[in-house]
Design a protein around this motif. Structure first.
Motif, PDB file in Angstrom:
ATOM      1  N   HIS A 218       1.741  -9.413  -8.154  1.00  0.00           N
ATOM      2  CA  HIS A 218       0.345  -9.255  -7.639  1.00  0.00           C
ATOM      3  C   HIS A 218       0.260 -10.095  -6.423  1.00  0.00           C
ATOM      4  N   SER A 219      -0.532  -9.850  -5.479  1.00  0.00           N
ATOM      5  CA  SER A 219      -0.622 -10.466  -4.018  1.00  0.00           C
ATOM      6  C   SER A 219      -1.971 -10.054  -3.517  1.00  0.00           C
ATOM      7  N   PRO A 220      -2.737 -11.064  -3.020  1.00  0.00           N
ATOM      8  CA  PRO A 220      -4.067 -11.053  -2.402  1.00  0.00           C
ATOM      9  C   PRO A 220      -3.791 -10.837  -0.858  1.00  0.00           C
ATOM     10  N   LEU A 221      -2.503 -11.398  -0.482  1.00  0.00           N
ATOM     11  CA  LEU A 221      -2.143 -11.431   1.024  1.00  0.00           C
ATOM     12  C   LEU A 221      -2.155  -9.754   1.347  1.00  0.00           C
ATOM     13  N   TYR A 222      -2.860  -9.604   2.655  1.00  0.00           N
ATOM     14  CA  TYR A 222      -3.000  -8.298   3.332  1.00  0.00           C
ATOM     15  C   TYR A 222      -1.452  -7.974   4.070  1.00  0.00           C
ATOM     16  N   ALA A 223      -0.858  -6.911   3.682  1.00  0.00           N
ATOM     17  CA  ALA A 223       0.363  -6.529   4.584  1.00  0.00           C
ATOM     18  C   ALA A 223       0.196  -5.800   5.908  1.00  0.00           C
ATOM     19  N   GLU A 224       0.680  -6.215   6.980  1.00  0.00           N
ATOM     20  CA  GLU A 224       0.365  -5.406   8.057  1.00  0.00           C
ATOM     21  C   GLU A 224       0.308  -4.180   7.937  1.00  0.00           C
ATOM     22  N   SER A 225      -0.848  -3.409   8.304  1.00  0.00           N
ATOM     23  CA  SER A 225      -1.057  -1.969   8.527  1.00  0.00           C
ATOM     24  C   SER A 225      -2.461  -1.620   9.302  1.00  0.00           C
ATOM     25  N   GLY A 226      -2.022  -0.385   9.903  1.00  0.00           N
ATOM     26  CA  GLY A 226      -3.525   0.087  10.291  1.00  0.00           C
ATOM     27  C   GLY A 226      -3.911  -0.857  11.577  1.00  0.00           C
ATOM     28  N   GLY A 227      -3.130  -1.460  12.128  1.00  0.00           N
ATOM     29  CA  GLY A 227      -3.398  -2.442  13.412  1.00  0.00           C
ATOM     30  C   GLY A 227      -3.747  -3.621  13.035  1.00  0.00           C
ATOM     31  N   GLN A 228      -3.981  -3.972  11.716  1.00  0.00           N
ATOM     32  CA  GLN A 228      -4.350  -5.075  11.138  1.00  0.00           C
ATOM     33  C   GLN A 228      -3.180  -6.065  11.014  1.00  0.00           C
ATOM     34  N   MET A 229      -3.127  -7.179  11.454  1.00  0.00           N
ATOM     35  CA  MET A 229      -1.943  -8.209  11.163  1.00  0.00           C
ATOM     36  C   MET A 229      -2.018  -8.751   9.824  1.00  0.00           C
ATOM     37  N   ALA A 230      -0.851  -8.852   9.482  1.00  0.00           N
ATOM     38  CA  ALA A 230      -0.660  -9.628   8.044  1.00  0.00           C
ATOM     39  C   ALA A 230      -1.548 -10.849   7.842  1.00  0.00           C
ATOM     40  N   ASP A 231      -2.061 -11.153   6.552  1.00  0.00           N
ATOM     41  CA  ASP A 231      -2.422 -12.308   6.396  1.00  0.00           C
ATOM     42  C   ASP A 231      -1.499 -13.606   6.295  1.00  0.00           C
TER      43      ASP A 231
ATOM     44  N   VAL B 275       3.800 -10.517   6.099  1.00  0.00           N
ATOM     45  CA  VAL B 275       3.772  -9.823   4.898  1.00  0.00           C
ATOM     46  C   VAL B 275       3.786  -8.194   5.360  1.00  0.00           C
ATOM     47  N   GLN B 276       4.976  -7.655   4.824  1.00  0.00           N
ATOM     48  CA  GLN B 276       5.355  -6.235   5.248  1.00  0.00           C
ATOM     49  C   GLN B 276       5.356  -5.407   4.097  1.00  0.00           C
ATOM     50  N   LYS B 277       5.040  -4.130   4.163  1.00  0.00           N
ATOM     51  CA  LYS B 277       5.076  -2.902   3.211  1.00  0.00           C
ATOM     52  C   LYS B 277       6.654  -2.467   3.085  1.00  0.00           C
ATOM     53  N   ILE B 278       6.952  -2.374   2.175  1.00  0.00           N
ATOM     54  CA  ILE B 278       8.182  -1.460   1.696  1.00  0.00           C
ATOM     55  C   ILE B 278       7.756   0.093   0.903  1.00  0.00           C
ATOM     56  N   GLY B 279       7.852   1.002   1.628  1.00  0.00           N
ATOM     57  CA  GLY B 279       7.669   2.112   0.780  1.00  0.00           C
ATOM     58  C   GLY B 279       6.117   2.299   0.396  1.00  0.00           C
ATOM     59  N   LYS B 280       5.313   1.527   1.194  1.00  0.00           N
ATOM     60  CA  LYS B 280       3.808   1.729   0.875  1.00  0.00           C
ATOM     61  C   LYS B 280       3.469   0.921  -0.288  1.00  0.00           C
TER      62      LYS B 280
END
Length: 891
Positions: free
Chosen positions: A506-519, A535-540
């Motif tokens: 589980h994580s409350p930290l936003y992963a970089e996406s849609g132009g918004q930088m990661a938390d 914070v980055q996403k792998i495979g969404k």
């Protein structure tokens, strides 16, 4: 004979002999090996390669193909026959007639009288070349056509053997040349002088199959083709040059009108081509590039920073800069483009339907580049002056890189300007800086996107234990460490000081996406604390936290708390929601075509890219800022809706650039219809929580794309505070209320301009008052009055010219030479003038300037009675003057 008639005669000649007329293909073909069509045979390649059967009933075709070649773009205007765009007329035989037929067809068209449909060229002025051992072609030329053996020359594989550069059909060539006469060079045929003997037609006899190899001649011949083919190419522009009796391809009926228009626009004069003045080259660049740019835009190319678009951008920039160097002050492309479209429209009727589009693309690029040119040129002048002051002849690569990276100056433009200033560019260090930048970008991308490790490493977690994102509801979550990765390998623990990728269930930290930088945030348990930088996403599905162990140690399977940096999240949500408001305001002001093309938002800052072809006005920017801030003041509720993609589209939600959406999506709605978009980012709950939005400005980020930048929240407040403090300070200094500042500044600026003009007039008057004193210093040398003056106090180039004119007039009764120089803010302008009688005795001021310039590290040019230049080595002034006096002794 006009160019259009030459085209018509060529086509009709071959139609009459059974060839099918094939329209020109677009300059852009679906060929991964070519930016543009660069030869007349390119559209016929599938037939020559045997990939397709030729669709021509007689197996014969003829065409006049549009071509563009830009590999040697710097040669444009210097040589007499090189164009970037040219029209290649050709006739093609697929297994039908061969050498004899090709030779007879070509000779008939070239030498038949005009009344008979030919070009009427004198047969005695035509020379031919054949491949070394092509006795068959040589025999046809001599015995069938009647060309004397002494006008048939044999050349090697580099010159007279053709292939596509890859395994496939190939064969010997026979080229036809026209002797332009002794005034153009030495006798001896094409092998002696290819300027006097101009190549006009190349006949390719495809009879062999080539194997692998490099270059024009390094390959093996594998045998003969089962069917022999003919491919020829006649240069329409070169034939026009001959039939119109002009010295070069830039003075034919298609390009001469552009040169004439350029003379009107710039006030400069296109001199005799034999003069070799650099101005002539600039006029030719304008004419040639205007046509090429127009034809590229006609075929759908738009300016950009790569590929075809970059070639177009480079051509347009060379036009603009050449016009500026010739004296143009205002925008020029509209006049050049309209002129070239007028000359080309008879041959290409489709231009009429595309005029407005062609002009729009060209003029938008011109407006954009003029800004770059102004700032970049100023910086280059500083760099060049500094190099010369230090006695250097090389611009440092890092400075060239700065011009490229910061000012948007392409390196080819820097190289051109450096050459004109007598400097070179350290390309090794420039390339090193470019490589370093690319490597940094790649490393950053690898670090963020995990390109350094095989993503199969994460596949088990993606498939079986994807991360549950809790950040929409809370800023801290309990979690379990389900994975640790260090340096691309799975590990079971991480110690203090180590960088590690942490995978949580589980994580409350936003992963970089849609132009918004990661938390940003932290992961902790007991005495263990990890700082999360990304914070980055792998495979969404999988959140990978890039973190540093600040204290303690972390083991696989540990129970931890993951916490978002609240200040970071607050600023990020402000900026992201502000981005939505800016988008909505843009569409309200500019219309529905202004759609998002990319964005970036971080705490307190946003940038928003959108598709639009024109620069926004100050009034439009003010209106966008007003609408966005009115939405803040309206305290709109920010609602999020989880729904299907189909339902979201039915609601009118806009999709964001570059996003791939699944079946279930998240819709962010602000103020009902004011803004509704698909978005997975984090947002404030009410628009008033954004705080003020300060729009900083907008700029171009590519062809048809603009960018708006803005601050939000406290960053916007700090920006406004800084601006207010600056205005207050200026207001106090000028002792006027802030509302009166624009008028006061305008008044002071005008007074300053007037004062500068008065100072310039006073300076000139002071110099002219000393003219009689200066004249008395002239020395008698070999029957000449020679006056050399090193003027103090930094006399500007314009003042030097005024003084030189006055001194020459005072010495008009003598054979006089005047040379003036003055060091001025690190620059060294100098000028030479000669009286009429001195010119009559053989003095050329341009020669004097070149002589003097060699001693002061400078260069220049001009007319026989006056020429000027600029240098950088003041220490060589006296030596230069001595050289001028020695020069007078030799006259």
């Amino acid at each position: 004979m006009k160019t259009h008639e030459i085209r018509e005669r060529f086509t009709q000649h071959f139609v009459n002999s059974g060839h099918e007329a094939v329209p020109s293909a677009s300059l852009i073909l679906d060929d991964p090996n070519l930016l543009f069509v660069n030869a007349g045979m390119v559209p016929f390649k599938p037939y020559f390669l045997g990939q397709q059967n030729p669709p021509f009933p007689n197996g014969l075709a003829t065409s006049i193909q549009k071509c563009v070649r830009t590999l040697d773009i710097e040669e444009v205007g210097i040589t007499t026959r090189h164009n970037t765009f040219f029209q290649m007329a050709g006739n093609f035989s697929f297994g039908q007639y061969f050498k004899e037929g090709a030779i007879e067809n070509a000779w008939a068209l070239l030498t038949n009288s005009v009344d008979e449909g030919g070009f009427g060229l004198d047969p005695d002025r035509l020379w031919v070349t054949v491949y070394l051992d092509d006795d068959e072609a040589a025999k046809i030329w001599n015995e069938k056509i009647g060309v004397p053996k002494e006008r048939i020359q044999r050349m090697g594989m580099e010159d007279n053997y053709w292939s596509m550069g890859v395994p496939g059909p190939c064969g010997p060539c026979s080229e036809i040349y026209y002797d332009r006469g002794p005034e153009y060079g030495v006798e001896g045929g094409p092998e002696a002088d290819d300027n006097r003997y101009m190549e006009i037609w190349n006949l390719v006899f495809m009879q062999n199959i080539r194997g692998e190899g490099n270059g024009k001649g390094d390959f093996e011949l594998l045998g003969e083709l089962p069917k022999k083919n003919i491919d020829t190419g006649l240069g329409i522009e070169r034939v026009a040059c001959i039939l119109q009796g002009v010295d070069n391809v830039y003075e034919t009926d298609l390009l001469a009108p552009v040169i004439a228009e350029a003379e009107k626009v710039t006030g400069a004069t296109y001199e005799d081509p034999e003069d070799e003045r650099i101005n002539d080259v600039r006029f030719r660049v304008i004419a040639d590039h205007s046509r090429t740019a127009m034809m590229l835009i006609l075929d759908g190319v738009t300016p950009s920073n790569e590929g075809r678009g970059y070639i177009l951008r480079r051509l347009v920039r060379r036009i603009i800069r050449s016009a500026r160097l010739l004296g143009a002050q205002a925008e020029v492309l509209e006049r050049f483009m309209n002129t070239i479209m007028d000359t080309m429209e008879l041959s290409y009727p489709e231009i009429a339907q595309n005029r407005e589009r062609i002009l729009r693309v060209a003029l938008n690029e011109e407006k954009s580049f003029l800004k770059t040119l102004e700032s970049g040129t100023h910086r280059f002048d500083e760099v060049a002056a500094a190099a010369k002051t230090e006695g250097k002849t090389v611009v440092r690569g890092q400075e060239a890189f700065e011009l490229h990276d910061t000012y948007g100056f392409p390196i080819d433009l820097t190289l051109e300007m450096a050459a004109e200033a007598g400097l070179e560019v350290d390309m090794d260090s420039f390339n090193a800086a470019m490589t370093e930048q690319r490597e940094r970008a790649k490393a950053d991308n690898r670090a963020k996107k995990h390109g350094h490790a095989d993503e199969s490493l994460y596949r088990e977690w993606v498939d079986n234990q994807p991360t549950v994102f809790t950040g929409y509801e809370e800023l801290a979550s309990d979690a379990k460490v389900i994975g640790l990765v260090r340096d691309g390998e799975k590990v079971t623990s991480a110690g203090a000081g180590e960088q590690v990728e942490v995978i949580l269930d589980h994580s409350p930290l936003y992963a970089e996406s849609g132009g918004q930088m990661a938390d940003r945030g932290r992961i902790f348990t007991g005495d263990t604390v990890l700082d999360v930088q990304d914070v980055q996403k792998i495979g969404k599905k999988l959140w990978v936290h890039k973190a540093t162990v600040a204290s303690g140690g972390l083991d696989l399977g540990s129970q931890v708390t993951a916490e978002v940096d609240q200040k970071w999240r607050h600023g990020a949500t402000q900026a992201h929601t502000a981005t939505h408001l800016i988008h909505a305001a843009l569409r309200e002001v500019l219309g529905p075509t202004a759609v998002q093309a990319g964005s970036l938002n971080r705490p307190g800052y946003l940038r928003f890219d959108f598709n639009f072809t024109e620069q926004l006005s100050d009034a439009q920017l003010e209106e966008i800022a007003l609408i966005a801030n009115q939405a803040v003041d309206a305290d709109f509720a920010v609602n999020t809706i989880e729904t299907s993609l189909e339902e979201a589209k039915a609601m009118g939600a806009m999709a964001l650039f570059g996003e791939n959406y699944g079946h279930d999506v998240r819709v962010v709605e602000i103020g009902g219809p004011f803004s509704i978009e698909l978005c997975g980012g984090t947002h404030v709950s009410h628009s008033s929580q954004i705080g003020p939005i300060s729009v900083l400005g907008e700029s171009s980020v590519g062809s048809g794309a603009r960018r708006i930048e803005a601050y939000s929240g406290m960053d916007a407040f700090r920006y406004y505070s800084k601006e207010a403090a600056l205005i207050d300070a200026v207001s106090k200094d000028l002792k006027v209320p802030s509302d009166d500042l624009p008028g006061r500044i305008a008044s002071l600026t005008e007074k300053l301009k007037q004062a500068e003009k008065e100072i310039a007039k006073l300076h000139q008057a002071q110099l002219q008052a000393k003219s009689a004193e200066f004249v008395a210093q002239a020395q008698d040398i070999n029957g000449f009055k020679v006056l050399t003056l090193n003027l103090p106090n930094g006399v500007a180039a314009n003042d030097l010219r005024t003084l030189a004119t006055d001194l020459r007039n005072r010495l008009s009764n003598d054979d006089a030479i005047v040379v003036l120089a003055s060091e001025n803010d690190g620059k060294l302008p100098f000028i030479a003038a000669a009286t009429k009688s001195a010119v009559a005795r053989g003095v050329k001021s341009g020669d004097v300037v070149k002589l003097f310039g060699g001693y002061v590290d400078g260069r220049g040019g001009g007319k026989p009675d006056m020429a000027q230049g600029a240098g950088s080595n003041a220490g060589g002034i006296e030596q230069g003057f001595a050289a001028v006096r020695d020069f007078a002794e030799t006259l």
